[in-house]
Design an enzyme around this catalytic site. Structure first.
Site, short mmCIF file in Angstrom:
data_model
loop_
_atom_site.label_atom_id
_atom_site.label_comp_id
_atom_site.label_asym_id
_atom_site.label_seq_id
_atom_site.Cartn_x
_atom_site.Cartn_y
_atom_site.Cartn_z
N TYR A 41 0.80 -1.40 -0.02
CA TYR A 41 -0.14 0.09 0.05
C TYR A 41 0.73 1.34 -0.02
O TYR A 41 0.82 2.29 -0.82
CB TYR A 41 -0.86 0.01 1.22
CG TYR A 41 -1.85 1.33 1.41
CD1 TYR A 41 -2.96 1.44 0.59
CD2 TYR A 41 -1.24 2.17 2.16
CE1 TYR A 41 -3.77 2.38 0.78
CE2 TYR A 41 -2.32 3.26 2.49
CZ TYR A 41 -3.46 3.33 1.62
OH TYR A 41 -4.11 4.56 1.77
N LYS A 67 1.02 4.39 -2.79
CA LYS A 67 1.19 5.74 -2.31
C LYS A 67 2.27 6.78 -2.65
O LYS A 67 2.00 7.81 -3.15
CB LYS A 67 0.43 5.93 -0.78
CG LYS A 67 -0.85 5.32 -0.50
CD LYS A 67 -2.02 5.91 -1.52
CE LYS A 67 -3.30 5.24 -1.16
NZ LYS A 67 -4.16 5.82 -2.35
#
Length: 248
Positions: A151, A155
């Protein structure tokens, strides 16, 4: 934002919904885009309650063909697309030892592919008008978070995309900026009262963020007032980034 056309990609989540309502209050024509039609209808009702009007389009942002036909249709109907907000957020991080190549591919597909696909299709429309505002909603997790490597990597990619797009598009009157959200209380990440209290105590402002906090920042980047601001990454985190180690 009066009479501006704004695409909110990821409008079904709490932050995308708050941005949609805020933009509508400022006079924008908002187009709500996400995969879940029922949730989009709920956001559309909130926009209507705020005195605005919203169009609802349920598609998979990872489907490049669907994205292109959607953008072409909106541009043809309204004559322009002035604002693009990329607010899709799929938090699906796993510990490194539990992850697979498929885990990483899914994170990129769900978090990055829709952002890139919508941007690449909207940018030519904005170039024709010599005006555009692209606002990416990222996360402070881009700095790296334990058990969230896939994740965090997704990002982190938004950070580089934002700056690179900004450098190429500035001459065309298109600004590209990112909001890095901190600890925001949303329905997507429910917390018990004890967890919320503990999380708030760690922050200088002594409270968790609200979706509206992100929406206020997005409204500035999406407005005509921000024409001299591009390639910037605004951290909206209640002061967490000042002192907090993401590795703690």
């Amino acid at each position: 934002m009066k009479d501006r056309t704004a695409l909110i990609v990821g409008a079904a989540n709490d932050i995308g919904g708050a941005i949609s309502v805020r933009f509508a209050k400022l006079g924008a024509r908002v187009v709500l885009i996400d995969t879940n039609r029922q949730k989009l209808d709920t956001v559309s009702a909130l926009v209507a309650a705020a005195g605005g009007e919203a169009e609802v389009i349920a598609i998979d942002g990872a489907d490049s063909g669907a994205v292109k036909s959607t953008v072409d249709g909106i541009a043809g109907k309204h004559g322009s697309i002035d604002i693009l907000v990329n607010a899709i957020d799929h938090r699906d991080g796993v510990p490194i030892t539990e992850g697979t190549v498929e885990t990483w591919e899914r994170s990129l597909k769900e978090n990055i592919t829709p952002l890139v696909s919508f941007s690449l299709n909207v940018i030519p429309v904005m170039k024709n008008k010599k005006y555009g505002r692209i606002v990416n909603i990222g996360s402070l997790d881009y700095l790296g978070t334990p058990k969230q490597a896939n994740y965090s990597a997704a990002k982190s990619a938004i950070f580089g995309l934002t700056r690179s797009f900004a450098l190429e598009l500035a001459k065309d009157g298109i600004t590209v900026n990112q909001i890095l959200k901190g600890d925001v209380k949303t329905a997507e990440c429910p917390l018990s009262p004890e967890e919320e209290e503990k999380g708030a105590a760690r922050l200088p402002v002594q409270r968790l963020g609200k979706p509206e906090d992100i929406a206020y920042a997005a409204a500035y980047f999406a407005s005509g007032l921000s024409g001299y601001v591009t390639g910037q990454n605004l951290i909206v985190c209640g002061g967490k980034s000042i002192y907090s180690s993401m590795s703690a």
